[in-house]
Design a protein around this motif. Structure first.
Motif, PDB file in Angstrom:
ATOM      1  N   HIS A   6      25.764  42.864  52.113  1.00 24.96           N
ATOM      2  CA  HIS A   6      27.084  42.495  52.616  1.00 24.96           C
ATOM      3  C   HIS A   6      28.152  43.443  52.059  1.00 24.96           C
ATOM      4  O   HIS A   6      29.049  43.895  52.790  1.00 24.96           O
ATOM      5  N   ASP A  23      26.018  39.570  47.666  1.00 22.24           N
ATOM      6  CA  ASP A  23      24.865  40.231  48.272  1.00 22.24           C
ATOM      7  C   ASP A  23      25.134  41.721  48.473  1.00 22.24           C
ATOM      8  O   ASP A  23      26.162  42.100  49.054  1.00 22.24           O
ATOM      9  N   GLY A  52      24.889  42.665  42.972  1.00 26.46           N
ATOM     10  CA  GLY A  52      25.210  42.841  44.386  1.00 26.46           C
ATOM     11  C   GLY A  52      26.432  43.726  44.595  1.00 26.46           C
ATOM     12  O   GLY A  52      26.451  44.585  45.490  1.00 26.46           O
ATOM     13  N   ARG A 104      29.165  36.923  50.401  1.00 27.77           N
ATOM     14  CA  ARG A 104      28.193  35.916  49.956  1.00 27.77           C
ATOM     15  C   ARG A 104      27.532  35.300  51.191  1.00 27.77           C
ATOM     16  O   ARG A 104      28.234  34.812  52.080  1.00 27.77           O
ATOM     17  N   PRO A 105      26.221  35.317  51.275  1.00 32.01           N
ATOM     18  CA  PRO A 105      25.555  34.712  52.431  1.00 32.01           C
ATOM     19  C   PRO A 105      26.006  33.268  52.635  1.00 32.01           C
ATOM     20  O   PRO A 105      26.020  32.463  51.698  1.00 32.01           O
TER      21      PRO A 105
END
Length: 260
Positions: free
Chosen positions: A235, A232, A33, A221-222
């Motif tokens: 993001h 992510d 990510g 991070r979600p």
């Protein structure tokens, strides 16, 4: 905190510096990510709830094998802002292990029992790690006298970043002080890595003050969870675009003023 209506201004144009976006990772599964989202560097740590501690060298090796991005690793054995002679010996050994498996640099920083930067300890540790760049840990914000702390860190060898929010309470509380210090001192601006509750609306103000280094952690991070989500790419990419656009905008303004 009430954000003032006009960003900090300086009389002299600042030298253009490329922005740096650092992403905090906990294990190899966070690396894709960060990589795909456009991070410039990752910071690896364990125990994020303690402010970060030193991970095992095997974990560092695994993360370094996952990416071509520079990897920095936290050098810290506990949540304490101080350290001991015995711990220093262990920290040096860990740092050498990290370097041997591919780490580009480390992050550490200690205060003394008067809540001042422990220059002797930090300089000793840096001196034991020649050629290894390092970041001062965010324990910097616990220092009792901020102006003195900046004077002290500015003479530490190998240091190229200071994690700070301008306040132990985070950037919502420390933004005004941090931007004022950075705008008044290019040396401070060059060292600041904005961290600690960083939000998108803070970035333009920080950039206008001359700050070009930014660290993101749970915000990529979600759900903002250390444990329930990996870093992510989308993001990270949003932060990448935000930082780059803010820097480009300021550089256009400065170029226009110089031309005028």
């Amino acid at each position: 905190m009430s954000i003032v209506s006009t960003p900090p201004q300086t009389d002299q144009p600042r030298p253009h510096r490329a922005p740096l976006l650092e992403v905090v990772v906990l294990h190899p599964r966070d690396v894709p990510g960060a990589d795909e989202g456009g991070a410039d560097r990752v910071l690896l740590l364990a125990d994020p709830e303690l402010g970060g501690t030193s991970p095992e060298p095997a974990l560092v090796s695994s993360v370094c094998r996952e990416t071509e991005l520079p990897v920095r690793v936290v050098l810290r054995l506990s949540s304490s802002s101080t350290t001991t002679g015995a711990e220093l010996v262990r920290l040096v050994g860990l740092a050498e292990s990290y370097r041997s498996v591919g780490a580009e640099g480390v992050a550490f920083g200690f205060l003394d029992d008067q809540l001042e930067v422990d220059v002797e300890v930090c300089a000793h540790l840096a001196g034991q790690l020649p050629g290894l760049p390092w970041t001062f840990h965010r324990v910097f914000d616990d220092a009792l006298e901020t102006a003195r702390a900046w004077r002290e860190v500015s003479r530490l060898p190998g240091l190229d970043a200071v994690l700070t929010a301008g306040s132990v309470l985070g950037l919502d509380s420390g933004l005004d002080d941090l931007t004022a210090r950075a705008a008044a001192s290019p040396g401070v601006a060059a060292l600041v890595m904005a961290s600690g509750g960083l939000r998108g609306e803070h970035v333009p103000w920080l950039v206008r003050a001359g700050i070009r280094q930014f660290q993101v952690a749970t915000s990529v991070r979600p759900g903002g969870s250390w444990q329930k989500a990996y870093v992510d790419a989308g993001h990270v990419r949003s932060w990448r675009m935000l930082v780059d656009d803010a820097v480009a905008h300021v550089e256009r303004l400065e170029a226009g003023r110089s031309a005028g």
